[in-house]
Design a protein around this motif. Structure first.
Motif, PDB file in Angstrom:
ATOM      1  N   HIS A 167       0.825  -1.210   0.000  1.00 56.23           N
ATOM      2  CA  HIS A 167       0.000   0.000   0.000  1.00 56.23           C
ATOM      3  C   HIS A 167       0.861   1.263   0.000  1.00 56.23           C
ATOM      4  O   HIS A 167       0.526   2.245  -0.647  1.00 56.23           O
ATOM      5  N   ARG A 168       1.953   1.250   0.742  1.00 55.86           N
ATOM      6  CA  ARG A 168       2.956   2.311   0.807  1.00 55.86           C
ATOM      7  C   ARG A 168       2.399   3.672   1.200  1.00 55.86           C
ATOM      8  O   ARG A 168       2.989   4.699   0.880  1.00 55.86           O
ATOM      9  N   ASN A 169       1.283   3.695   1.872  1.00 53.75           N
ATOM     10  CA  ASN A 169       0.682   4.930   2.366  1.00 53.75           C
ATOM     11  C   ASN A 169      -0.006   4.634   3.686  1.00 53.75           C
ATOM     12  O   ASN A 169      -0.248   3.481   4.031  1.00 53.75           O
ATOM     13  N   ALA A 170      -0.350   5.704   4.376  1.00 51.45           N
ATOM     14  CA  ALA A 170      -1.149   5.541   5.586  1.00 51.45           C
ATOM     15  C   ALA A 170      -2.515   4.991   5.186  1.00 51.45           C
ATOM     16  O   ALA A 170      -2.981   5.203   4.061  1.00 51.45           O
ATOM     17  N   ALA A 171      -3.125   4.264   6.079  1.00 49.98           N
ATOM     18  CA  ALA A 171      -4.466   3.730   5.830  1.00 49.98           C
ATOM     19  C   ALA A 171      -5.269   3.845   7.111  1.00 49.98           C
ATOM     20  O   ALA A 171      -4.729   3.727   8.210  1.00 49.98           O
ATOM     21  N   THR A 172      -6.537   4.079   6.956  1.00 49.89           N
ATOM     22  CA  THR A 172      -7.404   4.167   8.129  1.00 49.89           C
ATOM     23  C   THR A 172      -7.741   2.770   8.620  1.00 49.89           C
ATOM     24  O   THR A 172      -7.574   1.776   7.898  1.00 49.89           O
ATOM     25  N   LEU A 173      -8.231   2.717   9.836  1.00 46.64           N
ATOM     26  CA  LEU A 173      -8.681   1.448  10.410  1.00 46.64           C
ATOM     27  C   LEU A 173      -9.743   0.826   9.513  1.00 46.64           C
ATOM     28  O   LEU A 173      -9.707  -0.371   9.230  1.00 46.64           O
ATOM     29  N   ALA A 174     -10.655   1.648   9.024  1.00 47.75           N
ATOM     30  CA  ALA A 174     -11.727   1.149   8.155  1.00 47.75           C
ATOM     31  C   ALA A 174     -11.170   0.580   6.851  1.00 47.75           C
ATOM     32  O   ALA A 174     -11.653  -0.445   6.366  1.00 47.75           O
ATOM     33  N   GLU A 175     -10.150   1.220   6.283  1.00 48.11           N
ATOM     34  CA  GLU A 175      -9.561   0.734   5.038  1.00 48.11           C
ATOM     35  C   GLU A 175      -8.892  -0.623   5.233  1.00 48.11           C
ATOM     36  O   GLU A 175      -9.043  -1.523   4.409  1.00 48.11           O
ATOM     37  N   VAL A 176      -8.152  -0.761   6.337  1.00 47.16           N
ATOM     38  CA  VAL A 176      -7.487  -2.032   6.618  1.00 47.16           C
ATOM     39  C   VAL A 176      -8.535  -3.106   6.873  1.00 47.16           C
ATOM     40  O   VAL A 176      -8.459  -4.215   6.334  1.00 47.16           O
ATOM     41  N   SER A 177      -9.528  -2.771   7.667  1.00 46.63           N
ATOM     42  CA  SER A 177     -10.606  -3.709   7.992  1.00 46.63           C
ATOM     43  C   SER A 177     -11.330  -4.166   6.729  1.00 46.63           C
ATOM     44  O   SER A 177     -11.571  -5.367   6.532  1.00 46.63           O
ATOM     45  N   GLN A 178     -11.649  -3.226   5.869  1.00 47.78           N
ATOM     46  CA  GLN A 178     -12.363  -3.547   4.626  1.00 47.78           C
ATOM     47  C   GLN A 178     -11.485  -4.381   3.695  1.00 47.78           C
ATOM     48  O   GLN A 178     -11.962  -5.340   3.069  1.00 47.78           O
ATOM     49  N   HIS A 179     -10.202  -4.054   3.605  1.00 47.36           N
ATOM     50  CA  HIS A 179      -9.293  -4.783   2.729  1.00 47.36           C
ATOM     51  C   HIS A 179      -9.267  -6.273   3.076  1.00 47.36           C
ATOM     52  O   HIS A 179      -9.284  -7.124   2.195  1.00 47.36           O
ATOM     53  N   PHE A 180      -9.208  -6.582   4.363  1.00 43.52           N
ATOM     54  CA  PHE A 180      -9.104  -7.975   4.794  1.00 43.52           C
ATOM     55  C   PHE A 180     -10.455  -8.625   5.087  1.00 43.52           C
ATOM     56  O   PHE A 180     -10.529  -9.832   5.274  1.00 43.52           O
ATOM     57  N   GLY A 181     -11.506  -7.820   5.142  1.00 43.94           N
ATOM     58  CA  GLY A 181     -12.812  -8.359   5.478  1.00 43.94           C
ATOM     59  C   GLY A 181     -12.929  -8.717   6.958  1.00 43.94           C
ATOM     60  O   GLY A 181     -13.690  -9.603   7.335  1.00 43.94           O
ATOM     61  N   ASN A 223     -11.702  -6.320  15.528  1.00 40.93           N
ATOM     62  CA  ASN A 223     -10.552  -7.220  15.402  1.00 40.93           C
ATOM     63  C   ASN A 223      -9.350  -6.483  14.809  1.00 40.93           C
ATOM     64  O   ASN A 223      -8.217  -6.682  15.245  1.00 40.93           O
ATOM     65  N   THR A 224      -9.597  -5.664  13.812  1.00 44.85           N
ATOM     66  CA  THR A 224      -8.528  -4.896  13.183  1.00 44.85           C
ATOM     67  C   THR A 224      -7.907  -3.942  14.198  1.00 44.85           C
ATOM     68  O   THR A 224      -6.682  -3.826  14.280  1.00 44.85           O
ATOM     69  N   PHE A 225      -8.752  -3.294  14.980  1.00 41.70           N
ATOM     70  CA  PHE A 225      -8.270  -2.393  16.030  1.00 41.70           C
ATOM     71  C   PHE A 225      -7.398  -3.157  17.030  1.00 41.70           C
ATOM     72  O   PHE A 225      -6.337  -2.688  17.431  1.00 41.70           O
ATOM     73  N   ASN A 226      -7.848  -4.345  17.437  1.00 40.89           N
ATOM     74  CA  ASN A 226      -7.097  -5.154  18.402  1.00 40.89           C
ATOM     75  C   ASN A 226      -5.745  -5.606  17.858  1.00 40.89           C
ATOM     76  O   ASN A 226      -4.811  -5.811  18.626  1.00 40.89           O
ATOM     77  N   LEU A 227      -5.624  -5.767  16.549  1.00 42.27           N
ATOM     78  CA  LEU A 227      -4.345  -6.131  15.942  1.00 42.27           C
ATOM     79  C   LEU A 227      -3.427  -4.919  15.768  1.00 42.27           C
ATOM     80  O   LEU A 227      -2.222  -5.001  15.991  1.00 42.27           O
ATOM     81  N   LEU A 228      -4.003  -3.797  15.355  1.00 42.13           N
ATOM     82  CA  LEU A 228      -3.195  -2.608  15.084  1.00 42.13           C
ATOM     83  C   LEU A 228      -2.762  -1.862  16.348  1.00 42.13           C
ATOM     84  O   LEU A 228      -1.664  -1.304  16.389  1.00 42.13           O
ATOM     85  N   SER A 229      -3.604  -1.849  17.354  1.00 35.37           N
ATOM     86  CA  SER A 229      -3.312  -1.067  18.567  1.00 35.37           C
ATOM     87  C   SER A 229      -1.967  -1.403  19.207  1.00 35.37           C
ATOM     88  O   SER A 229      -1.179  -0.494  19.488  1.00 35.37           O
ATOM     89  N   PRO A 230      -1.673  -2.686  19.455  1.00 42.18           N
ATOM     90  CA  PRO A 230      -0.367  -2.974  20.060  1.00 42.18           C
ATOM     91  C   PRO A 230       0.806  -2.574  19.159  1.00 42.18           C
ATOM     92  O   PRO A 230       1.859  -2.170  19.652  1.00 42.18           O
ATOM     93  N   LEU A 231       0.627  -2.675  17.843  1.00 44.15           N
ATOM     94  CA  LEU A 231       1.693  -2.278  16.921  1.00 44.15           C
ATOM     95  C   LEU A 231       1.977  -0.783  17.029  1.00 44.15           C
ATOM     96  O   LEU A 231       3.132  -0.353  17.035  1.00 44.15           O
TER      97      LEU A 231
END
Length: 120
Positions: A19-33, A38-46
């Motif tokens: 992607h090489r750009n910033a992405a919103t939580l919604a964009e990441v969530s939508q990309h992976f379905g 769940n996406t928040f729980n994965l990204l938050s610790p990172l």
């Protein structure tokens, strides 16, 4: 379940590499379905541990790669071989069905030799 979460984190890393750009939580969530929670729980610790949006991954990767260099005696032998033969020297290790180059010593001069055999 924990193994799946590790795989999901690796998927996130690959997503940002492509992607090489910033992405919103919604964009990441939508990309992976994935659900946003769940996406928040994965990204938050990172984010909390400083892996996003920084180069911390790169620093860790360099540290890991440099942790087990080839012994100086082997490097000396490779350099000697490259100098004597005038060719690029590579040393690799198996990794599954592929190989990983541990060291590459480029030839001093670029030289390509082609052999052509034909029968008439």
């Amino acid at each position: 379940m924990l193994v799946r979460q590790v795989a999901n984190v690796l998927d996130i890393l690959e997503f940002f590499a492509v992607h090489r750009n910033a992405a919103t939580l919604a964009e990441v969530s939508q990309h992976f379905g994935w659900p946003c929670s769940n996406t928040f729980n994965l990204l938050s610790p990172l984010v909390e541990r400083g892996f996003f949006p920084t180069t911390r991954w790169l620093v860790l990767a360099r540290d890991i790669a440099g942790a087990e260099p080839l012994p100086e005696s082997v490097l000396g032998m490779l350099h000697d071989l490259a100098q004597r033969g005038g060719e690029t020297v590579r040393i690799a290790a198996p990794s599954g069905q592929q190989a990983v180059f541990l060291e590459v010593i480029e030839a001093a001069a670029s030289r390509r030799t082609f052999r052509y055999n034909s029968t008439v």
